[in-house]
Every structure is written in structure tokens, then in C-alpha cells.
Scaffold this motif. Structure first.
Motif, PDB file in Angstrom:
ATOM      1  N   PRO A  85       0.838  -1.195   0.000  1.00  0.00           N
ATOM      2  CA  PRO A  85       0.000   0.000   0.000  1.00  0.00           C
ATOM      3  C   PRO A  85       0.874   1.246   0.000  1.00  0.00           C
ATOM      4  CG  PRO A  85       0.054  -0.980   2.172  1.00  0.00           C
ATOM      5  CD  PRO A  85       0.785  -1.919   1.283  1.00  0.00           C
ATOM      6  N   LEU A  89      -2.311   5.475   2.058  1.00  0.00           N
ATOM      7  CA  LEU A  89      -3.241   4.995   1.030  1.00  0.00           C
ATOM      8  C   LEU A  89      -3.593   6.055  -0.011  1.00  0.00           C
ATOM      9  CD1 LEU A  89      -5.804   2.722   2.931  1.00  0.00           C
ATOM     10  CD2 LEU A  89      -4.211   2.056   1.134  1.00  0.00           C
ATOM     11  N   PHE A  93      -2.598   0.719  -4.080  1.00  0.00           N
ATOM     12  CA  PHE A  93      -1.620  -0.349  -3.912  1.00  0.00           C
ATOM     13  C   PHE A  93      -0.624  -0.368  -5.068  1.00  0.00           C
ATOM     14  CE2 PHE A  93      -5.246  -1.700  -1.416  1.00  0.00           C
ATOM     15  CZ  PHE A  93      -4.664  -2.251  -0.289  1.00  0.00           C
ATOM     16  N   GLU A 157      -6.729  -1.270   5.148  1.00  0.00           N
ATOM     17  CA  GLU A 157      -6.326  -2.041   3.963  1.00  0.00           C
ATOM     18  C   GLU A 157      -6.948  -3.434   3.976  1.00  0.00           C
ATOM     19  OE1 GLU A 157      -2.139  -1.924   4.481  1.00  0.00           O
ATOM     20  OE2 GLU A 157      -2.130   0.263   4.396  1.00  0.00           O
TER      21      GLU A 157
END
Length: 242
Positions: A85, A89, A93, A157
Motif C-alpha cells: 500500500p 493509502l 496499492f 487495507e
């Protein structure tokens, strides 16, 4: 002396202070405010990659923090595709494909500052099934509780993948032995640990907690969606599928 903490912030502060005081914290300094790097991170990584399902995995997700860099590098050397990641974020990804990385560039690819050269962005819809996950931790307990640095990204995540329909997979963390405490609180959104690997021991969790099944959207603000476009994208996908 029992190390029971009524809140996660107290556990974090105790761990950060102790790692610094004992001289086992490693660059970047100070360890405070981050997933702390520690002496023996490479040994902990090697220990984890000798047990299943990490040993025979073909695709894993690993957090981008410094103490897990040795694990990302060793996984790539073993031919494992690593999904990382992006920090906070902001970019979703990244995929590190060992088939596209020259052997002498693996250490560079496993880092943050120059790793982008060897990675490719992954759309959420294109994320493949994973065999296992590795997350960073500040404090952990022998029954599988953990706390990160307090921003919730690692748990988010995990929830993102669950929201996408991915099945829950085993989650491990690598930490220094000093990061093991007796008790910390557990939140419903916490991802469950299956294994803790340290430089000296491997601790299997006999009864991991139930895995979250989705994102708790009530915990996310409009600012969160703005700062993390991946969440806005996922929410649009969710709405279009209903």
C-alpha cells in the motif's frame, strides 16, 4: 512486571520509549510516531518466511514501513509477488513483480524512496487473491492483539480487500521481542493476527479473532475520502453494485 494497557496510546508510548532506552531501535529515528524499526528485523523476516503460508506463497501484501523492508526484499528474492500500500493509502496499492526486477535491484525495489521505479499501480478491481498478509505493529500480545501507530491504515487495507470480496487470509507481523506486551484493547475493526515473528521466536496464535468483513464507513469522514481516493473509488464501486 505485567504490561497491561487500558488504551493503545499508552502501549505505543511505552514501546517507543523502551526501544529507544534499550538501544534496539534502528533508523529512522526516533522510533516514536511510527512503526518502529528494530535490531533483528532481518532475522524476524527470515523466521516468518520459513512457515506456511508465507513459505509457499506466490502473492502477499506487506506494509511499506522500514522494519518490514527486509521481508519485502527476501520475499522478492524467493519469487513472491509483493503488493505494498502507498503511504497513507493516497495512491492505492503498488505491485512489485520479482520477474521484472533485476536481482541486484531487489533491495532498492523493497525500499520506499526508490521503489516506485520497479512497481506498478494496481486498480482495486485488478487486485488478485492473496495468500497471506504482513503488517507492521508497535505493540502485540501473545493472543493476537496488536496496535499500529494509531492511524488505522493497516486495518483499513484489510477491510478494503474484504469489501472487494477477498476471503480473509492469515496475517502476520514482525516485531522485536520487547514489543510483546500482556494486554492491549481490541477494536472490532482490527485485523486478526495469526502469527508473530521476532528475531528469537515464532508465536502462532491459537485462536485468531474473527476477521472484519467490510469497511466501517461510519468511521470515515468526507475528508478521509478526499485524502484517500482509493476509498472514494471503492465507495463508487460499492454503490454501482447495489
Amino acid at each position: 512486571m505485567a504490561r497491561d494497557f487500558a488504551d493503545k496510546s499508552a502501549a505505543r508510548q511505552w514501546i517507543w520509549d523502551r526501544l529507544a532506552a534499550e538501544g534496539v531501535a534502528r533508523f529512522p529515528f526516533p522510533p516514536h510516531g511510527r512503526i518502529p524499526n528494530f535490531a533483528g528485523a532481518k532475522a524476524a523476516a527470515a523466521r516468518l518466511l520459513e512457515i506456511e503460508p508465507w513459505k509457499s506463497a506466490t502473492a502477499i501484501k506487506v506494509n511499506p514501513d522500514s522494519p518490514q523492508r527486509p521481508l519485502r526484499a527476501e520475499a522478492l528474492r524467493r519469487g513472491i509477488t509483493v503488493f505494498v500500500p502507498t503511504p497513507r493509502l493516497r495512491g492505492g496499492f503498488k505491485k512489485l513483480d520479482p520477474r521484472r526486477i533485476p536481482p541486484d535491484k531487489i533491495q532498492e525495489a523493497a525500499g520506499l524512496s526508490r521503489g516506485d521505479r520497479w512497481s506498478e499501480e494496481m486498480a482495486l478491481a485488478d487486485m488478485p487473491a492473496l495468500d497471506a498478509i504482513v503488517c507492521g505493529s508497535v505493540a502485540v500480545t501473545r493472543d493476537g492483539r496488536r496496535c499500529g501507530k494509531g492511524e488505522g491504515y493497516s486495518d483499513l487495507e484489510f477491510a478494503i480487500l474484504r469489501e472487494l470480496g477477498h476471503p480473509p487470509v492469515p496475517v502476520a507481523t514482525t516485531v522485536h521481542d520487547l514489543q510483546i506486551v500482556d494486554s492491549v484493547p481490541r477494536d472490532p475493526t482490527d485485523q486478526p493476527l495469526s502469527v508473530i515473528a521476532t528475531p528469537t521466536q515464532t508465536i502462532p496464535i491459537k485462536r485468531p479473532a474473527a476477521a472484519p468483513t467490510r469497511i466501517d464507513w461510519t468511521r470515515l469522514s468526507p475528508e478521509d475520502l478526499e485524502e484517500m481516493p482509493i476509498l472514494a473509488e471503492l465507495k463508487r464501486m460499492r454503490i454501482s453494485n447495489t
